[in-house]
Scaffold this active site. Structure first.
Site, PDB file in Angstrom:
ATOM      1  CB  CYS A 175      -0.990   0.018   1.163  1.00 37.34           C
ATOM      2  SG  CYS A 175      -0.273   0.204   2.834  1.00 37.34           S
ATOM      3  CG  HIS A 194      -6.696   0.554  -1.796  1.00 39.88           C
ATOM      4  ND1 HIS A 194      -6.850   0.031  -0.661  1.00 39.88           N
ATOM      5  CD2 HIS A 194      -7.783   0.116  -2.938  1.00 39.88           C
ATOM      6  CE1 HIS A 194      -7.841  -0.618  -0.671  1.00 39.88           C
ATOM      7  NE2 HIS A 194      -8.448  -0.761  -2.226  1.00 39.88           N
ATOM      8  CG  HIS A 233      -4.681   0.003   3.557  1.00 42.00           C
ATOM      9  ND1 HIS A 233      -4.095  -0.832   2.737  1.00 42.00           N
ATOM     10  CD2 HIS A 233      -5.499   0.602   2.790  1.00 42.00           C
ATOM     11  CE1 HIS A 233      -4.246  -0.999   1.511  1.00 42.00           C
ATOM     12  NE2 HIS A 233      -5.106  -0.118   1.374  1.00 42.00           N
TER      13      HIS A 233
END
Length: 342
Positions: free
Chosen positions: A258, A318, A306
């Site tokens: 991420c 993402h 994240h």
């Protein structure tokens, strides 16, 4: 008068009927449970696997932080070692100069006792011991002070390099531990997936593929504008990586985790971001969900493990998790914390 006769025992035939009936009932319940188990088991496995993937991602960001620290420490150690090597060369040249001075004095009638003292003892203690001697010329004193200062500087650099090397060794061990933790969670997730039938695993894989395709084929990003040209450039770069696989610790250009995706995307826009999601959270001004514009960073979960890019119209872009590709997804699919404008 009350009867004291023993109650009549059920016949063997009636007992057999009861036994058969009970067995049939148990068999029916077991059959119903067996028919319900596969679906319940599949959902349970998926939930556990998703949880393990989330935990692995959190561990990955900690691994990324340790790896970034290792990289910086390695550079610091190399710079210190180079400095020590250069300093030692300079010290050797200074000592050669003192040797030349001693030779010249010898030829002119003898070596100055102060120079003899220096050449035959620890220079670090020299000046204290030579302070009682009157033979030092100003030139000699200056040369000896420079040597002493260089020696002290080298000792300090060596000590600092030694401390950095210890930090580096500890960080490398920390990296190994975190890597083992990540691999353990991914291995456990795979073991859970292996408890499903081949048909169930195939259905799950196809569902994941449909989610990846749908994110790029039918997503509506609206008409929002980015807050800056760099944010627009970063989002554009990330869009070019839709379909790239999630790989823990990866920073591109063909696979990402991420924070690897967000740091790579902004790098294409000429902006250097920290390596981890937690560090990236402090890279700009914070925003609420209603203030987001395309290209802003968005952070999820209490520990901010994240991060993605806001894409517009409630969508983010993402690198989601192991087994999934870079894609668009609703911002509401995860617990949103805040956004950051770089």
């Amino acid at each position: 008068m009350a009867s004291h006769r023993r109650p009549k025992q059920p016949s063997r035939a009636r007992m057999s009927v009861f036994t058969v009936s009970a067995a049939a009932a148990v068999a029916a319940l077991t059959s119903q449970a067996a028919q319900a188990d596969p679906q319940a088991s599949k959902k349970d496995v998926k939930a556990k696997v998703d949880k393990l993937y989330e935990e692995a991602e959190g561990a990955t960001e900690k691994y990324n932080g340790a790896k970034d620290k290792q990289k910086k420490l390695q550079k610091q150690v190399e710079n210190l070692q180079d400095g020590v090597a250069r300093g030692q060369e300079e010290l050797n040249e200074m000592r050669d100069g003192l040797g030349s001075m001693a030779t010249a004095q010898y030829r002119s009638g003898g070596v100055d006792p102060s120079v003899q003292l220096f050449l035959s003892s620890d220079p670090d203690n020299y000046l204290d011991r030579a302070a009682t001697m009157d033979q030092l010329t100003s030139k000699q004193a200056e040369a000896l002070k420079k040597v002493q200062g260089k020696q002290r500087s080298l000792a300090q650099q060596r000590s600092e390099a030694s401390d950095k090397l210890k930090d580096l060794a500890e960080t490398r061990k920390e990296l190994g531990d975190k890597k083992q933790k990540i691999q353990g969670k991914l291995s456990k997730a795979q073991s859970l997936l292996n408890t499903l039938t081949a048909e169930e695993r195939e259905r799950m894989a196809k569902k994941q593929e449909r989610a990846d395709r749908a994110s790029s084929d039918r997503v509506d990003l609206g008409n929002d504008s980015s807050s800056s040209s760099r944010a627009a450039a970063a989002l554009s770069a990330a869009k070019g990586k839709i379909g790239s696989p999630y790989v823990w610790g990866a920073t591109g250009p063909s696979s990402f985790d991420c924070s690897g995706l967000t740091s790579w995307a902004y790098q294409q826009a000429g902006v250097s971001l920290p390596r981890t999601s937690q560090a990236q959270a402090n890279a700009g001004s914070r925003l609420g969900q209603g203030e987001l514009a395309p290209g802003d960073l968005v952070f999820f979960y209490d520990d901010l493990h994240h991060v993605g890019l806001y894409a517009g119209n409630g969508q983010i872009l993402h690198a989601p998790k192991p087994g999934a590709n870079v894609r668009f997804e609703s911002i509401n699919n995860m617990p949103f914390m805040f956004g950051t404008r770089v």
